[in-house]
Enzyme design. Structure first.
Site, PDB file in Angstrom:
ATOM      1  N   LYS A  31       0.841  -1.201   0.000  1.00 35.07           N
ATOM      2  CA  LYS A  31       0.000   0.000   0.000  1.00 35.07           C
ATOM      3  C   LYS A  31       0.874   1.248   0.000  1.00 35.07           C
ATOM      4  O   LYS A  31       1.793   1.380   0.817  1.00 35.07           O
ATOM      5  CB  LYS A  31      -0.907   0.035   1.234  1.00 35.07           C
ATOM      6  CG  LYS A  31      -1.821   1.272   1.281  1.00 35.07           C
ATOM      7  CD  LYS A  31      -2.791   1.216   2.456  1.00 35.07           C
ATOM      8  CE  LYS A  31      -2.184   1.665   3.764  1.00 35.07           C
ATOM      9  NZ  LYS A  31      -2.032   3.151   3.821  1.00 35.07           N
ATOM     10  N   ASP A  59      -3.676   4.388  -1.743  1.00 30.89           N
ATOM     11  CA  ASP A  59      -4.677   4.799  -0.755  1.00 30.89           C
ATOM     12  C   ASP A  59      -4.598   6.307  -0.512  1.00 30.89           C
ATOM     13  O   ASP A  59      -3.930   6.771   0.405  1.00 30.89           O
ATOM     14  CB  ASP A  59      -4.431   4.035   0.552  1.00 30.89           C
ATOM     15  CG  ASP A  59      -5.483   4.313   1.608  1.00 30.89           C
ATOM     16  OD1 ASP A  59      -6.579   4.786   1.255  1.00 30.89           O
ATOM     17  OD2 ASP A  59      -5.203   4.056   2.798  1.00 30.89           O
ATOM     18  N   LYS A  61      -7.626   8.282  -0.563  1.00 29.18           N
ATOM     19  CA  LYS A  61      -8.887   8.685   0.086  1.00 29.18           C
ATOM     20  C   LYS A  61      -9.478   9.958  -0.539  1.00 29.18           C
ATOM     21  O   LYS A  61      -9.684  10.975   0.130  1.00 29.18           O
ATOM     22  CB  LYS A  61      -8.671   8.867   1.593  1.00 29.18           C
ATOM     23  CG  LYS A  61      -8.205   7.613   2.317  1.00 29.18           C
ATOM     24  CD  LYS A  61      -8.007   7.869   3.808  1.00 29.18           C
ATOM     25  CE  LYS A  61      -7.674   6.591   4.550  1.00 29.18           C
ATOM     26  NZ  LYS A  61      -6.333   6.043   4.221  1.00 29.18           N
ATOM     27  N   HIS A  63     -11.799  12.837  -1.738  1.00 30.37           N
ATOM     28  CA  HIS A  63     -13.010  13.407  -1.126  1.00 30.37           C
ATOM     29  C   HIS A  63     -13.107  14.869  -1.549  1.00 30.37           C
ATOM     30  O   HIS A  63     -12.410  15.732  -1.032  1.00 30.37           O
ATOM     31  CB  HIS A  63     -12.934  13.296   0.405  1.00 30.37           C
ATOM     32  CG  HIS A  63     -14.240  13.570   1.084  1.00 30.37           C
ATOM     33  ND1 HIS A  63     -14.407  13.419   2.439  1.00 30.37           N
ATOM     34  CD2 HIS A  63     -15.441  13.979   0.613  1.00 30.37           C
ATOM     35  CE1 HIS A  63     -15.656  13.727   2.782  1.00 30.37           C
ATOM     36  NE2 HIS A  63     -16.293  14.081   1.674  1.00 30.37           N
ATOM     37  N   ASP A  64     -13.984  15.130  -2.525  1.00 26.82           N
ATOM     38  CA  ASP A  64     -14.160  16.488  -3.031  1.00 26.82           C
ATOM     39  C   ASP A  64     -15.457  16.496  -3.841  1.00 26.82           C
ATOM     40  O   ASP A  64     -16.203  15.518  -3.822  1.00 26.82           O
ATOM     41  CB  ASP A  64     -12.956  16.891  -3.896  1.00 26.82           C
ATOM     42  CG  ASP A  64     -12.663  18.390  -3.837  1.00 26.82           C
ATOM     43  OD1 ASP A  64     -13.624  19.173  -4.040  1.00 26.82           O
ATOM     44  OD2 ASP A  64     -11.509  18.765  -3.611  1.00 26.82           O
ATOM     45  N   ILE A  65     -15.717  17.573  -4.548  1.00 24.88           N
ATOM     46  CA  ILE A  65     -16.909  17.597  -5.388  1.00 24.88           C
ATOM     47  C   ILE A  65     -16.750  16.546  -6.499  1.00 24.88           C
ATOM     48  O   ILE A  65     -15.623  16.198  -6.873  1.00 24.88           O
ATOM     49  CB  ILE A  65     -17.169  18.999  -5.976  1.00 24.88           C
ATOM     50  CG1 ILE A  65     -16.011  19.431  -6.888  1.00 24.88           C
ATOM     51  CG2 ILE A  65     -17.383  20.023  -4.853  1.00 24.88           C
ATOM     52  CD1 ILE A  65     -16.298  20.715  -7.656  1.00 24.88           C
ATOM     53  N   PRO A  66     -17.851  16.010  -7.028  1.00 23.93           N
ATOM     54  CA  PRO A  66     -17.753  14.906  -7.986  1.00 23.93           C
ATOM     55  C   PRO A  66     -16.837  15.167  -9.176  1.00 23.93           C
ATOM     56  O   PRO A  66     -16.055  14.286  -9.559  1.00 23.93           O
ATOM     57  CB  PRO A  66     -19.208  14.694  -8.415  1.00 23.93           C
ATOM     58  CG  PRO A  66     -20.005  15.108  -7.215  1.00 23.93           C
ATOM     59  CD  PRO A  66     -19.257  16.271  -6.641  1.00 23.93           C
ATOM     60  N   HIS A  67     -16.916  16.352  -9.788  1.00 20.36           N
ATOM     61  CA  HIS A  67     -16.087  16.617 -10.958  1.00 20.36           C
ATOM     62  C   HIS A  67     -14.607  16.541 -10.617  1.00 20.36           C
ATOM     63  O   HIS A  67     -13.812  15.935 -11.356  1.00 20.36           O
ATOM     64  CB  HIS A  67     -16.403  17.996 -11.545  1.00 20.36           C
ATOM     65  CG  HIS A  67     -15.522  18.371 -12.705  1.00 20.36           C
ATOM     66  ND1 HIS A  67     -15.658  17.815 -13.964  1.00 20.36           N
ATOM     67  CD2 HIS A  67     -14.453  19.218 -12.773  1.00 20.36           C
ATOM     68  CE1 HIS A  67     -14.728  18.309 -14.756  1.00 20.36           C
ATOM     69  NE2 HIS A  67     -13.987  19.158 -14.068  1.00 20.36           N
ATOM     70  N   THR A  68     -14.213  17.149  -9.506  1.00 23.29           N
ATOM     71  CA  THR A  68     -12.803  17.132  -9.104  1.00 23.29           C
ATOM     72  C   THR A  68     -12.335  15.708  -8.833  1.00 23.29           C
ATOM     73  O   THR A  68     -11.238  15.307  -9.245  1.00 23.29           O
ATOM     74  CB  THR A  68     -12.597  18.002  -7.854  1.00 23.29           C
ATOM     75  OG1 THR A  68     -12.945  19.356  -8.170  1.00 23.29           O
ATOM     76  CG2 THR A  68     -11.163  17.951  -7.364  1.00 23.29           C
ATOM     77  N   THR A 123     -10.356   3.497  11.248  1.00 23.29           N
ATOM     78  CA  THR A 123     -10.174   2.659  12.438  1.00 23.29           C
ATOM     79  C   THR A 123      -9.647   3.444  13.633  1.00 23.29           C
ATOM     80  O   THR A 123      -9.522   2.903  14.729  1.00 23.29           O
ATOM     81  CB  THR A 123      -9.238   1.471  12.135  1.00 23.29           C
ATOM     82  OG1 THR A 123      -8.037   1.951  11.524  1.00 23.29           O
ATOM     83  CG2 THR A 123      -9.908   0.476  11.208  1.00 23.29           C
ATOM     84  N   ARG A 185      -3.421  -5.831  14.257  1.00 22.38           N
ATOM     85  CA  ARG A 185      -2.303  -5.918  15.192  1.00 22.38           C
ATOM     86  C   ARG A 185      -2.183  -7.338  15.716  1.00 22.38           C
ATOM     87  O   ARG A 185      -3.174  -7.904  16.189  1.00 22.38           O
ATOM     88  CB  ARG A 185      -2.506  -4.960  16.384  1.00 22.38           C
ATOM     89  CG  ARG A 185      -2.461  -3.478  16.020  1.00 22.38           C
ATOM     90  CD  ARG A 185      -1.080  -3.041  15.627  1.00 22.38           C
ATOM     91  NE  ARG A 185      -0.959  -1.615  15.364  1.00 22.38           N
ATOM     92  CZ  ARG A 185      -1.138  -1.046  14.182  1.00 22.38           C
ATOM     93  NH1 ARG A 185      -1.448  -1.791  13.137  1.00 22.38           N
ATOM     94  NH2 ARG A 185      -0.992   0.252  14.024  1.00 22.38           N
ATOM     95  N   GLN A 194      -4.636   3.462  16.689  1.00 19.23           N
ATOM     96  CA  GLN A 194      -5.813   2.728  16.247  1.00 19.23           C
ATOM     97  C   GLN A 194      -6.762   2.497  17.429  1.00 19.23           C
ATOM     98  O   GLN A 194      -6.326   2.391  18.566  1.00 19.23           O
ATOM     99  CB  GLN A 194      -5.410   1.365  15.645  1.00 19.23           C
ATOM    100  CG  GLN A 194      -4.415   1.472  14.511  1.00 19.23           C
ATOM    101  CD  GLN A 194      -5.075   1.842  13.189  1.00 19.23           C
ATOM    102  OE1 GLN A 194      -6.252   2.138  13.130  1.00 19.23           O
ATOM    103  NE2 GLN A 194      -4.298   1.835  12.124  1.00 19.23           N
ATOM    104  N   GLY A 214       0.869  -2.288   8.694  1.00 21.08           N
ATOM    105  CA  GLY A 214       1.989  -1.381   8.521  1.00 21.08           C
ATOM    106  C   GLY A 214       3.057  -1.556   9.569  1.00 21.08           C
ATOM    107  O   GLY A 214       3.971  -2.376   9.428  1.00 21.08           O
ATOM    108  N   ARG A 215       2.948  -0.802  10.650  1.00 15.57           N
ATOM    109  CA  ARG A 215       4.010  -0.749  11.656  1.00 15.57           C
ATOM    110  C   ARG A 215       4.402  -2.093  12.266  1.00 15.57           C
ATOM    111  O   ARG A 215       5.602  -2.298  12.535  1.00 15.57           O
ATOM    112  CB  ARG A 215       3.608   0.253  12.747  1.00 15.57           C
ATOM    113  CG  ARG A 215       3.759   1.703  12.297  1.00 15.57           C
ATOM    114  CD  ARG A 215       3.073   2.697  13.219  1.00 15.57           C
ATOM    115  NE  ARG A 215       1.628   2.701  13.013  1.00 15.57           N
ATOM    116  CZ  ARG A 215       0.798   3.531  13.632  1.00 15.57           C
ATOM    117  NH1 ARG A 215       1.263   4.408  14.506  1.00 15.57           N
ATOM    118  NH2 ARG A 215      -0.499   3.493  13.374  1.00 15.57           N
TER     119      ARG A 215
END
Length: 239
Positions: A31, A59, A61, A63-68, A123, A185, A194, A214-215
């Site tokens: 990832k 990853d 994520k 998150h903005d207006i649909p066109h963007t 999480t 974990r 987390q 990850g960690r």
């Protein structure tokens, strides 16, 4: 699906050095998140792909207006990654726009389109935060269940959610809908920031499609050994 290793490193060299420690014949799924992508840009994806065959979960994520979001997803669709993410909280129209962008970008680049995963509740979010800060009433699991159904109706291929909500999600989605679970974990490990965590074995028993770790791997004294232990626990039938 093998465990997905979160390459939460500050730059390309750290990431490539880490991957180079694994045997070149071993299948890997990694990832790339915000830290590494914002440091290196899309070139980090190309560098990882050039280093060795591997699946990549990008990853970011969205998150903005649909066109963007659609225009951003178009660029991500051109990269040849396996999975990418957008926030379910952006709504049905935004998620549908993300899916369109991914398909168009992949078509123009001549590669397979990434599967779109919708972020439900992080999480690091617990019920107190959900109620007091986000002003969303009801249990976390009900919010996650609602967002998963919304994501499926918008054309998403799956969600990212805690394994603690997997069984609830399965009630409202089709059988092949992906549920990718971070917050993994091993027993006795430090949970860090987390809140809703499970072990690899618990995630498997609860019905997760895949896990992100990850960690517990990247910060381990012996990352290869830590990865293989998690892989064994994840792949073992615990019935």
């Amino acid at each position: 699906m093998q465990p997905i290793i979160a390459l939460d490193f500050p730059n390309k060299q750290h990431a490539l050095d880490f991957i180079s420690r694994f045997d070149a014949s071993e299948p890997l799924f990694v990832k790339v998140g915000m830290e590494l992508y914002y440091a290196e840009g899309p070139q980090i994806i190309r560098d990882l792909q050039a280093l060795r065959p591997m699946n990549i979960f990008l990853d970011l994520k969205l998150h903005d207006i649909p066109h963007t979001v659609e225009m951003a997803a178009y660029q991500l669709g051109r990269l040849g990654v396996a999975l990418t993410t957008a926030h379910a909280a952006g709504g049905r129209e935004m998620l549908a726009a993300a899916k369109r962008g991914l398909l168009a970008g992949a078509k123009d680049a001549g590669c397979l389109p990434p599967r779109l995963l919708a972020i439900t509740q992080l999480t690091s979010t617990d019920e107190a935060m959900l109620h007091d800060q986000l002003q969303i009433q009801g249990p976390v699991r009900e919010s996650v269940k609602h967002l998963a159904a919304l994501a499926q109706s918008a054309g998403a291929d799956g969600v990212v959610a805690s394994a603690q909500e997997t069984q609830d999600i399965r009630q409202v989605v089709r059988p092949d809908f992906l549920i990718i679970t971070p917050g993994i974990r091993p027993a006795g490990a430090d949970i860090g920031d987390q809140k809703r965590v499970v072990t690899p074995a618990q995630a498997k028993q609860l019905g997760s499609s895949g896990i992100v770790v990850g960690r517990p791997i990247t910060k381990a004294d012996d990352p290869i050994k830590a990865y293989h232990q998690i892989q064994t626990e994840w792949s073992t039938d615990h019935d």
